[in-house]
Scaffold this motif. Structure first.
Motif, PDB file in Angstrom:
ATOM      1  N   GLU A 242       0.850  -1.289  -0.120  1.00  0.00           N
ATOM      2  CA  GLU A 242       0.097  -0.078  -0.036  1.00  0.00           C
ATOM      3  C   GLU A 242       0.791   1.054   0.121  1.00  0.00           C
ATOM      4  O   GLU A 242       0.453   2.407  -0.391  1.00  0.00           O
ATOM      5  CB  GLU A 242      -0.987   0.072   1.479  1.00  0.00           C
ATOM      6  N   THR A 285      -9.673   3.828  -0.300  1.00  0.00           N
ATOM      7  CA  THR A 285      -9.014   3.858   0.944  1.00  0.00           C
ATOM      8  C   THR A 285      -9.178   5.184   1.762  1.00  0.00           C
ATOM      9  O   THR A 285      -9.074   6.171   1.175  1.00  0.00           O
ATOM     10  CB  THR A 285      -7.659   3.216   1.148  1.00  0.00           C
ATOM     11  N   GLY A 286      -8.859   5.116   3.164  1.00  0.00           N
ATOM     12  CA  GLY A 286      -8.651   6.412   3.674  1.00  0.00           C
ATOM     13  C   GLY A 286      -7.460   7.501   3.217  1.00  0.00           C
ATOM     14  O   GLY A 286      -7.639   8.541   2.973  1.00  0.00           O
ATOM     15  N   ASP A 287      -6.461   6.757   3.207  1.00  0.00           N
ATOM     16  CA  ASP A 287      -5.290   7.581   2.538  1.00  0.00           C
ATOM     17  C   ASP A 287      -5.598   7.932   1.199  1.00  0.00           C
ATOM     18  O   ASP A 287      -5.259   8.958   0.790  1.00  0.00           O
ATOM     19  CB  ASP A 287      -4.159   6.699   2.665  1.00  0.00           C
ATOM     20  N   LYS A 289      -8.571   8.904  -0.336  1.00  0.00           N
ATOM     21  CA  LYS A 289      -9.467  10.167  -0.279  1.00  0.00           C
ATOM     22  C   LYS A 289      -8.752  10.946   0.087  1.00  0.00           C
ATOM     23  O   LYS A 289      -8.949  12.009  -0.177  1.00  0.00           O
ATOM     24  CB  LYS A 289     -10.360   9.598   0.885  1.00  0.00           C
ATOM     25  N   ASP A 290      -7.873  11.012   1.138  1.00  0.00           N
ATOM     26  CA  ASP A 290      -6.990  12.266   1.682  1.00  0.00           C
ATOM     27  C   ASP A 290      -6.227  12.666   0.647  1.00  0.00           C
ATOM     28  O   ASP A 290      -5.902  13.952   0.333  1.00  0.00           O
ATOM     29  CB  ASP A 290      -5.984  11.585   2.667  1.00  0.00           C
ATOM     30  N   ARG A 293      -8.390  14.448  -1.893  1.00  0.00           N
ATOM     31  CA  ARG A 293      -8.908  15.886  -1.170  1.00  0.00           C
ATOM     32  C   ARG A 293      -7.763  16.884  -1.426  1.00  0.00           C
ATOM     33  O   ARG A 293      -7.961  18.217  -1.818  1.00  0.00           O
ATOM     34  CB  ARG A 293      -9.004  15.591   0.155  1.00  0.00           C
TER      35      ARG A 293
END
Length: 307
Positions: A242, A285-287, A289-290, A293
């Motif tokens: 990842e 994944t959260g990362d 999406k970050d 953004r």
């Protein structure tokens, strides 16, 4: 489904470039339009200027303006100019006007049925506009036959397009074989996108190690090659790396945020399902999406498709 040219690029030019939806930009130059003159000499000069303006607009991606200029050429000049008719078809395909494009290509081919670029363009319109992959393959095979008669060799653009249409039919093993043949036929520097397609088709066939190896080689050679890097990120994510996947995804989003949109990746870029699914999972994944953004913020946007 693998390699596709960028909108407005010829299928032959697109063997060297990233990639949508036009088949061949034939024989124009570059200038703007101006006041129209009078008399035969002035009229001929005006038409030549209009031709060059049309190519300027095609190269700039202003396909609506190019289409208008080409229509004016047909109205004021030779209404049976196959080059002009075919290029208008290319412009219409690039705008998603596939029915109108198909009409142009049919008219051009009724005048001269042995024009490879008109056949390529018609194949593109059939494939992208109507999902008629079998019809597209038939046109691409005609292109290959014409080229073979003229040169004694197969046409790399036609073979690559056949491969893409086979992929559209879900026949990935055949598609990979044809794309590799296109790679062998293409000149040095003309096979970048076919190499990506070969990797994507291989990934769909679960030949993951080969696909990742090919994509990594392309990214190492062409660091700004966003399509290959996005695919490489997806392959890394699948095997659990990842950190590397996110590193590549960050670079991708700095260049092209469209790779965050799974609909664009699948429907417009036409990646095969498996790798498109893996990229979507990475972006989700959260990362991921970050990173999206952050990419949107750098681009001054609140959403991907905001103008």
């Amino acid at each position: 489904r693998g390699w596709r040219p960028a909108a407005g690029l010829g299928r032959r030019e697109a063997l060297r470039s990233l990639g949508g939806a036009a088949a061949g930009l034939l024989g124009f130059g570059i200038v703007g339009t101006g006041p129209l003159g009078s008399g035969p000499a002035a009229a001929a000069e005006d038409l030549d200027r209009l031709r060059r303006y049309a190519e300027t607009m095609m190269v700039a991606g202003q396909f609506d303006l190019a289409e208008k200029a080409l229509t004016q050429l047909l109205e004021q000049g030779n209404a049976k100019d196959v080059v002009v008719i075919s290029n208008r078809g290319n412009c219409r395909s690039a705008q998603g006007l596939f029915a109108e494009a198909l009409e142009d290509f049919n008219v051009a081919l009724a005048i001269n049925g042995n024009v490879p670029d008109a056949l390529l363009g018609r194949g593109v319109a059939k494939e992208q506009g109507f999902g008629d992959f079998e019809g597209a393959i038939a046109d691409y095979k005609l292109v290959n036959e014409i080229t073979r008669r003229r040169t004694g060799k197969d046409d790399p653009a036609a073979v690559a397009n056949i491969a893409n249409s086979l992929a559209g039919l879900g026949r990935y093993e055949e598609a990979r074989q044809e794309m590799r043949r296109a790679m062998q036929l293409g000149k040095k520097g003309e096979v970048i996108m076919p190499q990506v397609a070969d990797a994507l088709f291989s990934y769909e066939l679960e030949d993951d190690a080969y696909a990742a190896q090919q994509l990594r080689a392309l990214v190492n050679k062409y660091p700004s090659f966003t399509d290959a890097r996005a695919a490489l990120a997806a392959t890394a994510f699948r095997v659990g790396d990842e950190a590397r996947a996110l590193d590549d995804l960050e670079i991708v989003f700095e260049e092209d945020l469209r790779y965050s949109d799974d609909d664009w990746v699948s429907r417009i870029r036409k990646w095969p399902p498996r790798i498109a699914k893996d990229l979507k999972a990475l972006v989700g994944t959260g990362d991921g999406k970050d990173l999206l953004r952050e990419g949107l913020a750098k681009a001054g946007k609140k959403s991907l498709w905001e103008d």
